[in-house]
Design a protein around this motif. Sequence first.
Motif, PDB file in Angstrom:
ATOM      1  N   TYR A 249       0.860  -1.183   0.000  1.00 37.24           N
ATOM      2  CA  TYR A 249       0.000   0.000   0.000  1.00 37.24           C
ATOM      3  C   TYR A 249       0.896   1.233   0.000  1.00 37.24           C
ATOM      4  N   ARG A 250       0.878   1.973  -1.100  1.00 34.23           N
ATOM      5  CA  ARG A 250       1.722   3.160  -1.212  1.00 34.23           C
ATOM      6  C   ARG A 250       0.947   4.307  -1.848  1.00 34.23           C
ATOM      7  N   PRO A 251       0.189   5.040  -1.066  1.00 36.72           N
ATOM      8  CA  PRO A 251      -0.616   6.131  -1.608  1.00 36.72           C
ATOM      9  C   PRO A 251       0.234   7.232  -2.240  1.00 36.72           C
ATOM     10  N   VAL A 252      -0.273   7.775  -3.327  1.00 36.74           N
ATOM     11  CA  VAL A 252       0.410   8.863  -4.034  1.00 36.74           C
ATOM     12  C   VAL A 252      -0.625   9.944  -4.355  1.00 36.74           C
ATOM     13  N   PRO A 253      -0.190  11.172  -4.615  1.00 27.99           N
ATOM     14  CA  PRO A 253      -1.139  12.222  -4.991  1.00 27.99           C
ATOM     15  C   PRO A 253      -1.859  11.883  -6.295  1.00 27.99           C
ATOM     16  N   LEU A 254      -3.050  12.422  -6.463  1.00 28.24           N
ATOM     17  CA  LEU A 254      -3.826  12.172  -7.674  1.00 28.24           C
ATOM     18  C   LEU A 254      -3.067  12.598  -8.920  1.00 28.24           C
ATOM     19  N   SER A 255      -2.231  13.602  -8.788  1.00 30.34           N
ATOM     20  CA  SER A 255      -1.444  14.100  -9.924  1.00 30.34           C
ATOM     21  C   SER A 255      -0.424  13.079 -10.401  1.00 30.34           C
ATOM     22  N   ARG A 256      -0.123  12.077  -9.570  1.00 34.18           N
ATOM     23  CA  ARG A 256       0.837  11.037  -9.948  1.00 34.18           C
ATOM     24  C   ARG A 256       0.149   9.740 -10.372  1.00 34.18           C
ATOM     25  N   ILE A 257      -1.136   9.847 -10.638  1.00 31.22           N
ATOM     26  CA  ILE A 257      -1.895   8.707 -11.161  1.00 31.22           C
ATOM     27  C   ILE A 257      -2.345   9.047 -12.575  1.00 31.22           C
ATOM     28  N   SER A 258      -2.032   8.189 -13.499  1.00 24.99           N
ATOM     29  CA  SER A 258      -2.357   8.414 -14.912  1.00 24.99           C
ATOM     30  C   SER A 258      -3.788   8.905 -15.094  1.00 24.99           C
ATOM     31  N   ARG A 259      -3.952   9.958 -15.916  1.00 30.37           N
ATOM     32  CA  ARG A 259      -5.295  10.447 -16.225  1.00 30.37           C
ATOM     33  C   ARG A 259      -6.108   9.349 -16.906  1.00 30.37           C
ATOM     34  N   ASP A 260      -5.425   8.517 -17.687  1.00 29.39           N
ATOM     35  CA  ASP A 260      -6.128   7.411 -18.334  1.00 29.39           C
ATOM     36  C   ASP A 260      -6.719   6.462 -17.295  1.00 29.39           C
ATOM     37  N   LEU A 261      -5.982   6.211 -16.212  1.00 30.10           N
ATOM     38  CA  LEU A 261      -6.513   5.326 -15.174  1.00 30.10           C
ATOM     39  C   LEU A 261      -7.685   5.987 -14.448  1.00 30.10           C
ATOM     40  N   GLN A 262      -7.571   7.264 -14.168  1.00 34.62           N
ATOM     41  CA  GLN A 262      -8.683   7.980 -13.536  1.00 34.62           C
ATOM     42  C   GLN A 262      -9.940   7.879 -14.393  1.00 34.62           C
ATOM     43  N   HIS A 263      -9.780   8.131 -15.694  1.00 35.06           N
ATOM     44  CA  HIS A 263     -10.928   8.100 -16.598  1.00 35.06           C
ATOM     45  C   HIS A 263     -11.461   6.678 -16.784  1.00 35.06           C
ATOM     46  N   ALA A 264     -10.557   5.712 -16.830  1.00 32.70           N
ATOM     47  CA  ALA A 264     -10.975   4.324 -17.023  1.00 32.70           C
ATOM     48  C   ALA A 264     -11.792   3.834 -15.827  1.00 32.70           C
ATOM     49  N   VAL A 265     -11.363   4.188 -14.628  1.00 30.34           N
ATOM     50  CA  VAL A 265     -12.069   3.754 -13.426  1.00 30.34           C
ATOM     51  C   VAL A 265     -13.449   4.399 -13.346  1.00 30.34           C
ATOM     52  N   ILE A 266     -13.522   5.679 -13.653  1.00 30.81           N
ATOM     53  CA  ILE A 266     -14.827   6.352 -13.646  1.00 30.81           C
ATOM     54  C   ILE A 266     -15.743   5.730 -14.697  1.00 30.81           C
ATOM     55  N   SER A 267     -15.204   5.487 -15.893  1.00 31.67           N
ATOM     56  CA  SER A 267     -16.004   4.889 -16.968  1.00 31.67           C
ATOM     57  C   SER A 267     -16.497   3.498 -16.595  1.00 31.67           C
ATOM     58  N   ALA A 268     -15.673   2.750 -15.881  1.00 29.68           N
ATOM     59  CA  ALA A 268     -16.023   1.370 -15.535  1.00 29.68           C
ATOM     60  C   ALA A 268     -16.957   1.283 -14.334  1.00 29.68           C
ATOM     61  N   GLU A 269     -16.718   2.124 -13.338  1.00 26.37           N
ATOM     62  CA  GLU A 269     -17.410   1.954 -12.060  1.00 26.37           C
ATOM     63  C   GLU A 269     -18.515   2.959 -11.780  1.00 26.37           C
ATOM     64  N   ASP A 270     -18.436   4.147 -12.373  1.00 29.69           N
ATOM     65  CA  ASP A 270     -19.381   5.200 -11.954  1.00 29.69           C
ATOM     66  C   ASP A 270     -19.392   6.314 -12.996  1.00 29.69           C
ATOM     67  N   ALA A 271     -20.036   6.067 -14.127  1.00 28.51           N
ATOM     68  CA  ALA A 271     -20.000   6.998 -15.256  1.00 28.51           C
ATOM     69  C   ALA A 271     -20.561   8.376 -14.909  1.00 28.51           C
TER      70      ALA A 271
END
Length: 243
Positions: A80-102
């Motif tokens: 478990y290694r939390p990082v700021p949102l700015s260090r998480i790929s925008r593609d992953l942010q968008h993919a998770v929203i698209s998959a789990e909660d449009a």
Amino acid sequence: MLGKQKAKQFVSSKRKSAVGWKAFLTRRVLPLLLLALFAFYATVVFLLFSLRWVNPPTTAVMIERRVQSWFSHASYHKDYRPVPLSRISRDLQHAVISAEDARFYQHHGFDWKEIDNAVNNDLEGKRLRGASTITQQLVKNLFLTTSRTAVRKAVEFTIVPLAEGVLGKERILDLYLNVIEWGPGIYGAEAAAHFHYHKAASALTRDEAARLAAIIPSPRHRKPALMNESAERIRQRMSQAGW
């Protein structure tokens, strides 16, 4: 005559016993339950406010998995290694929203349209996916367990509005991406990216992001490499959303 008197005495004693128990529950047990509820929600509110700035050192689900490993005598290693949102790929942010909660940015914690669809699918015997929003899933991970009970859902229902009001959308997404399971003992996007792709979360490609999003419903059993169809659907949803 004597038998009738004994019967009356027995009935009277039963009534007194019932009244006694009722008084005990009302005067002793009920106040304790109310105090416990107050303490629980006060703690939740305090933690939510602290989570606006601080990442949690652990979560309820992480603790649950640790306890499960004790009883199953299975090896368990937490990454478990939390990082700021700015260090998480925008593609992953968008993919998770698209998959789990449009409609993540449109609702206030509950997607009533998806809930209605889920209820209708249940009635027709063709449940396709859950209706839990990202906020609901975050609350479950932080404070509750993975058990699918009515009590857990009821408690979750009461905490979600608090989380939405205190944290806001960006922090909810930040925490969610950093605490959810992405494999056995793997928590958060950074650990998931290193575990599955040997790279940082900021370096994930669009395809890798879609594949990671596809395993969220069953992260301890699904493998990103095998999620071809699901990943393709997620990429299509991303494109439809303009991402």
